[in-house]
Design a protein around this motif. Structure first.
Motif, PDB file in Angstrom:
ATOM      1  N   GLU A 181       0.902  -1.165  -0.035  1.00  0.00           N
ATOM      2  CA  GLU A 181      -0.112   0.120   0.109  1.00  0.00           C
ATOM      3  C   GLU A 181       0.864   1.240   0.108  1.00  0.00           C
ATOM      4  OE1 GLU A 181      -2.323  -0.195   3.347  1.00  0.00           O
ATOM      5  OE2 GLU A 181      -0.523   0.091   4.894  1.00  0.00           O
ATOM      6  N   LEU A 182       0.401   2.207  -0.830  1.00  0.00           N
ATOM      7  CA  LEU A 182       1.115   3.499  -0.735  1.00  0.00           C
ATOM      8  C   LEU A 182       0.229   4.507   0.128  1.00  0.00           C
ATOM      9  CD1 LEU A 182       3.337   5.007  -2.151  1.00  0.00           C
ATOM     10  CD2 LEU A 182       1.760   5.764  -4.053  1.00  0.00           C
ATOM     11  N   THR A 183       0.975   5.043   0.860  1.00  0.00           N
ATOM     12  CA  THR A 183       0.369   6.049   2.026  1.00  0.00           C
ATOM     13  C   THR A 183      -0.032   7.325   1.351  1.00  0.00           C
ATOM     14  OG1 THR A 183       2.607   7.016   2.309  1.00  0.00           O
ATOM     15  CG2 THR A 183       2.068   5.252   3.838  1.00  0.00           C
ATOM     16  N   ASP A 184      -1.069   7.908   1.682  1.00  0.00           N
ATOM     17  CA  ASP A 184      -1.871   8.833   1.267  1.00  0.00           C
ATOM     18  C   ASP A 184      -1.100  10.227   1.034  1.00  0.00           C
ATOM     19  OD1 ASP A 184      -3.994   7.373   1.100  1.00  0.00           O
ATOM     20  OD2 ASP A 184      -5.199   8.020   2.966  1.00  0.00           O
ATOM     21  N   ASP A 185       0.189  10.237   2.125  1.00  0.00           N
ATOM     22  CA  ASP A 185       0.863  11.577   1.774  1.00  0.00           C
ATOM     23  C   ASP A 185       2.126  11.455   0.938  1.00  0.00           C
ATOM     24  OD1 ASP A 185       2.397   9.481   3.088  1.00  0.00           O
ATOM     25  OD2 ASP A 185       3.086  10.798   4.831  1.00  0.00           O
ATOM     26  N   ALA A 186       2.095  10.218   0.016  1.00  0.00           N
ATOM     27  CA  ALA A 186       3.056  10.113  -0.781  1.00  0.00           C
ATOM     28  C   ALA A 186       3.054  11.293  -1.780  1.00  0.00           C
ATOM     29  CB  ALA A 186       3.341   8.938  -1.364  1.00  0.00           C
ATOM     30  N   PRO A 187       2.060  11.867  -2.412  1.00  0.00           N
ATOM     31  CA  PRO A 187       2.210  13.094  -3.404  1.00  0.00           C
ATOM     32  C   PRO A 187       2.644  14.288  -2.760  1.00  0.00           C
ATOM     33  CG  PRO A 187      -0.094  11.755  -3.566  1.00  0.00           C
ATOM     34  CD  PRO A 187       0.652  11.110  -2.426  1.00  0.00           C
ATOM     35  N   ALA A 188       2.270  14.549  -1.727  1.00  0.00           N
ATOM     36  CA  ALA A 188       2.660  15.689  -0.789  1.00  0.00           C
ATOM     37  C   ALA A 188       4.365  15.531  -0.713  1.00  0.00           C
ATOM     38  CB  ALA A 188       2.101  15.761   0.615  1.00  0.00           C
ATOM     39  N   LYS A 189       4.795  14.452  -0.279  1.00  0.00           N
ATOM     40  CA  LYS A 189       6.057  14.094  -0.015  1.00  0.00           C
ATOM     41  C   LYS A 189       6.893  14.338  -1.415  1.00  0.00           C
ATOM     42  CE  LYS A 189       5.974  11.094   3.688  1.00  0.00           C
ATOM     43  NZ  LYS A 189       6.350   9.684   4.368  1.00  0.00           N
ATOM     44  N   ARG A 190       6.260  13.807  -2.462  1.00  0.00           N
ATOM     45  CA  ARG A 190       7.078  14.017  -3.729  1.00  0.00           C
ATOM     46  C   ARG A 190       7.190  15.500  -3.835  1.00  0.00           C
ATOM     47  NH1 ARG A 190       4.056   9.340  -5.604  1.00  0.00           N
ATOM     48  NH2 ARG A 190       2.449  10.944  -6.288  1.00  0.00           N
ATOM     49  N   ALA A 191       6.036  16.257  -3.972  1.00  0.00           N
ATOM     50  CA  ALA A 191       6.007  17.661  -4.277  1.00  0.00           C
ATOM     51  C   ALA A 191       7.007  18.506  -3.480  1.00  0.00           C
ATOM     52  CB  ALA A 191       4.478  18.423  -4.090  1.00  0.00           C
ATOM     53  N   LYS A 192       7.115  18.127  -2.086  1.00  0.00           N
ATOM     54  CA  LYS A 192       7.979  18.846  -1.366  1.00  0.00           C
ATOM     55  C   LYS A 192       9.450  18.601  -1.384  1.00  0.00           C
ATOM     56  CE  LYS A 192       8.546  19.447   3.737  1.00  0.00           C
ATOM     57  NZ  LYS A 192       8.107  19.082   5.050  1.00  0.00           N
ATOM     58  N   LEU A 193       9.554  17.392  -1.763  1.00  0.00           N
ATOM     59  CA  LEU A 193      11.124  17.146  -2.522  1.00  0.00           C
ATOM     60  C   LEU A 193      11.653  17.975  -3.446  1.00  0.00           C
ATOM     61  CD1 LEU A 193      13.739  15.152  -1.983  1.00  0.00           C
ATOM     62  CD2 LEU A 193      12.452  13.590  -3.526  1.00  0.00           C
ATOM     63  N   ALA A 194      10.624  17.917  -4.491  1.00  0.00           N
ATOM     64  CA  ALA A 194      10.964  18.588  -5.866  1.00  0.00           C
ATOM     65  C   ALA A 194      11.251  20.087  -5.684  1.00  0.00           C
ATOM     66  CB  ALA A 194       9.888  18.225  -6.570  1.00  0.00           C
ATOM     67  N   GLY A 195      10.319  20.605  -4.430  1.00  0.00           N
ATOM     68  CA  GLY A 195      10.424  21.891  -4.188  1.00  0.00           C
ATOM     69  C   GLY A 195      12.064  22.310  -3.430  1.00  0.00           C
ATOM     70  N   THR A 196      12.229  21.276  -2.726  1.00  0.00           N
ATOM     71  CA  THR A 196      13.376  21.310  -1.918  1.00  0.00           C
ATOM     72  C   THR A 196      14.768  21.232  -3.044  1.00  0.00           C
ATOM     73  OG1 THR A 196      12.540  20.778   0.300  1.00  0.00           O
ATOM     74  CG2 THR A 196      14.766  20.732  -0.007  1.00  0.00           C
ATOM     75  N   LEU A 197      14.416  20.301  -3.739  1.00  0.00           N
ATOM     76  CA  LEU A 197      15.648  20.126  -4.703  1.00  0.00           C
ATOM     77  C   LEU A 197      16.123  21.384  -5.516  1.00  0.00           C
ATOM     78  CD1 LEU A 197      17.802  18.513  -6.587  1.00  0.00           C
ATOM     79  CD2 LEU A 197      15.928  17.679  -7.640  1.00  0.00           C
ATOM     80  N   SER A 198      14.924  21.895  -5.958  1.00  0.00           N
ATOM     81  CA  SER A 198      15.062  23.239  -6.835  1.00  0.00           C
ATOM     82  C   SER A 198      15.698  24.395  -5.912  1.00  0.00           C
ATOM     83  CB  SER A 198      13.741  23.906  -7.292  1.00  0.00           C
ATOM     84  OG  SER A 198      13.606  24.945  -7.893  1.00  0.00           O
ATOM     85  N   GLN A 199      15.146  24.561  -4.579  1.00  0.00           N
ATOM     86  CA  GLN A 199      15.892  25.552  -3.713  1.00  0.00           C
ATOM     87  C   GLN A 199      17.273  25.250  -3.575  1.00  0.00           C
ATOM     88  OE1 GLN A 199      13.346  25.218  -0.323  1.00  0.00           O
ATOM     89  NE2 GLN A 199      12.821  27.531  -0.681  1.00  0.00           N
ATOM     90  N   MET A 200      17.657  23.887  -3.361  1.00  0.00           N
ATOM     91  CA  MET A 200      18.879  23.815  -3.349  1.00  0.00           C
ATOM     92  C   MET A 200      19.853  23.664  -4.587  1.00  0.00           C
ATOM     93  SD  MET A 200      20.799  19.886  -1.834  1.00  0.00           S
ATOM     94  CE  MET A 200      20.149  19.085  -3.549  1.00  0.00           C
TER      95      MET A 200
END
Length: 728
Positions: A181-200
């Protein structure tokens, strides 16, 4: 408060210097300070240098235009328009877009300012360059001396957040594999990681300017930039492949999978520990084996005598899963090697053998969509030019000049410029005009004027933060330009009225051009983005022609061009647009349905990337396969391409259902082809590596078909006619 004090002090020092030396155009130095002031010294210095470079180049182009075409208005128009076409195109793909922007509006500014007084051109260019440079130098010096905020510290923070979020997302996907099962917060984690990568990644450029430890290892950091993006990109295709083989007995078929995942998790933890040590300025610990146990891993391979009977498509899904996980291992392994170099545990020369090519994410040289979008400044200048000629507003040639500036801003940061009209008028008449008319005329000495400047700038920087930061970028330039502080100070009601008219004319011109070149309504832009996305998918699919006798390198370049110029930008635009849609006006297309559309498109993106990874390995062995296999796969490619093309025309109803019979027939034919290949393999005509790469590729295709089937259901839920209805 510290940043507000530094900005206000820099502005006061600039005006004090300019007024003391009787400079003609102090507003340009103040404007430079207002626009380059960022949170870190390195970011401000980087932006300041780009402004100086852009000013230098732009002034040169402007002076050249005056020298060549000052006596011919038609040639002047053509000269500036062609120049803006070049600027608008290359600015979109450059890491130094701000330098391109400044270089873009400077020639038209030189022309507009010196129109009718060409003998003033050299003086204007000299003072403009002098005062811009003075503003950059003053603010940079203040930033270094008073409470310096180094971009290297921000890089350390962003990197720490990135590695924590990356490990959390990896743990989420591993949980999906092990628990189903894929947890419900997976899309939010993906979006947050993409934003942090862009900032870095953006902070790395700023750190080159104020952090010597980063600047001295620029080569390694550039390799890190590419490898970190490649590792993040490899995560999603692997996650997509999990669902394809989740029901299979992985413990028997891929017994190394759990140890492989454990090695990967330990590698990510090791990278984070190296990052923490480097950030703290501590010496990184060196294990006895020199991290060889984490750098080396055994590639996942299917156990042939597992006793589990698999269909050909199940075998394909399993090998696709193994291929995507192996790719994640390779990219993260390169990242660990780079971190060892950055931590002084390995020599820089190791990057030569293990780093990814630096042009992996370089945009294509030619992009028709980028060219079309980049025409906005040139067309705005032409329209503004004819508006000036035939309407003859009191603002004169400043109208086409300011239209260029707003057009370039809209290209660099896509927006509907008409929305700036109320904001600019509120700023002009609500904030700047009261100070200009009621306060400044009462000041009779230099210290009083400088005190006013300090208080106004300090308060604007102190309170206009967070969501109001964009408003600050309007308030400070408006104050600097409208106040026109100089030793020849004068106050004119008509002056501020003319300024307001100038801004209104320029914004309306650019807004009309935007509307004519492409609708600015969110729902219309959403429709166009979806069409563009599926058109790009169709072109990517069409380039997967049988490469046995074709130009393999050319096909790869073509696919990369379509992905970078059509598929990925359209998907990103849909993600941004879903926040701006008027859901009350279009009740049939609820936020949940739009989110499902976004998820479906992102799934197709991941499947296409997974297919490209598999195809890269498979192409090495394609020539060993029979022509009959090529015929089947080409028919499948044409069928999928047809689906994408019909979706691009917004014909989503039952398109995939129409292809079901044909797809089932392809499945039976592929089964027969695989039976023949296995028989030949037993006769040693084909080795296991050929079959493994072929199975992995077919598994990627199967994943793409599944993603398309899910997209079909999502597309059927959207009321396209509701979005397509024109409104004003």
């Amino acid at each position: 408060m510290q940043q507000a004090f530094k900005l206000a002090l820099s502005m006061v020092l600039l005006y004090w210097l300019a007024l003391s030396l009787n400079w003609e155009l102090p507003k340009y130095g103040a404007l430079a300070i207002a626009l380059i002031s960022l949170d870190t010294t390195g970011a401000s210095l980087s932006k300041g240098i780009m402004r100086i470079i852009g000013t230098t180049f732009g002034l040169g182009v402007g002076m050249l235009g005056l020298a060549l075409f000052a006596q011919d208005s038609s040639l002047t128009l053509v000269y500036h328009a062609l120049y803006l076409v070049v600027i608008g195109y290359f600015m979109q793909s450059s890491r130094y877009a701000y330098a391109w922007l400044v270089a873009g509006f400077m020639p038209s500014l030189v022309w507009a300012t010196t129109y009718g007084k060409i003998d003033y051109a050299f003086s204007f260019a000299t003072f403009r360059y002098l005062e811009t440079t003075a503003g950059v130098v003053i603010y940079t010096a203040i930033s270094i001396i008073l409470w310096p905020q180094h971009a290297g510290d921000a890089l350390n923070r962003h990197g720490q957040e990135f590695w924590q979020q990356f490990q959390e997302l990896f743990a989420t996907y591993r949980h999906q594999l092990e628990k189903g099962e894929l947890t419900d917060d997976a899309p939010a984690k993906r979006a947050k990681l993409a934003g942090t990568l862009s900032q870095m990644l953006s902070t790395i450029d700023a750190a080159y300017g104020d952090t010597p430890s980063v600047a001295s290892r620029k080569r390694a950091w550039e390799s890190f930039r590419v490898a970190s993006r490649a590792t993040v990109d490899a995560m999603e295709p692997w996650q997509q492949s999990i669902a394809d083989c989740r029901q299979l007995d992985l413990d028997r078929l891929l017994p190394q999978v759990h140890s492989s995942l454990e090695t990967l998790q330990q590698r990510l933890a090791r990278i984070e520990s190296l990052w923490q040590a480097r950030s703290a300025g501590e010496e990184a610990s060196e294990p006895e084996d020199g991290d060889e146990s984490l750098l080396q891993w055994q590639e996942l391979k299917l156990v042939q005598d597992s006793g589990v009977r698999l269909s050909h498509l199940e075998r394909a899904a399993l090998l696709n899963f193994a291929s995507q996980l192996n790719l994640l291992h390779r990219t993260s392994g390169r990242l660990l090697r780079i971190m060892r170099v950055l931590s002084d545990l390995s020599p820089v020369k190791e990057l030569d053998a293990h780093a990814l090519p630096t042009d992996l994410y370089r945009p294509p040289r030619w992009d028709a969509a980028r060219f079309t979008f980049g025409l906005l400044p040139a067309v705005s200048f032409i329209v503004g030019w004819f508006f000036w000629i035939y309407v003859n507003p009191p603002t004169g040639p400043s109208v086409p000049n300011l239209a260029v500036s707003f057009g370039l801003m809209a290209v660099r940061t896509p927006m509907n410029v008409l929305r700036l009209v109320p904001i600019v008028f509120i700023v002009l008449w609500g904030l700047v005009a009261p100070v200009y008319f009621l306060v400044m005329p009462r000041l009779s000495t230099g210290p009083e004027l400088l005190s006013l400047i300090f208080v106004f700038v300090f308060l604007a920087r102190l309170f206009l933060v967070g969501r109001l930061t964009a408003l600050r970028s309007v308030v400070l330039p408006a104050f600097v330009v409208i106040s026109g502080i100089s030793n020849n100070q004068s106050y004119s009601f008509m002056g501020i009225v003319s300024g307001a008219m100038l801004v209104l004319f320029a914004l309306v011109i650019v807004g009309i051009v935007q509307t004519l070149m492409g609708s600015m309504k969110s729902e219309q832009t959403m429709l166009n983005s979806v069409r563009w996305f599926f058109s790009g998918c169709a072109r990517v699919t069409s380039s997967y022609a049988w490469e046995r006798h074709g130009n393999r390198t050319g096909s790869q370049v073509q696919r990369k061009r379509y992905l970078d110029s059509m598929v990925l930008p359209a998907s990103a635009k849909v993600q941004a647009l879903k926040k701006r849609l008027d859901y009350k006006q279009f009740p049939d297309n609820s936020p949940d349905k739009v989110q499902q559309l976004d998820d479906a498109m992102q799934s197709i993106v991941n499947r296409l990337q997974a297919l490209e990874n598999s195809q890269h390995e498979f192409a090495n062995h394609a020539k060993q396969l029979p022509d009959s296999f090529a015929v089947v796969t080409d028919r499948l490619r044409v069928s999928l391409q047809s689906v994408f093309e019909r979706w691009a025309k917004l014909e989503p109803r039952d398109v995939m259902n129409d292809q079901q019979t044909e797809l089932k027939q392809f499945t039976h034919e592929l089964e027969s082809q695989f039976d023949g290949l296995q028989a030949n393999s037993e006769q040693s005509e084909f080795d296991d590596e050929v079959l493994a790469s072929l199975y992995a590729t077919i598994g990627s295709v199967r994943g793409l078909v599944d993603a398309m089937a899910n997209a079909q259901m999502v597309l059927n839920q959207i009321n396209w006619n509701q979005w397509a209805t024109p409104r004003f």
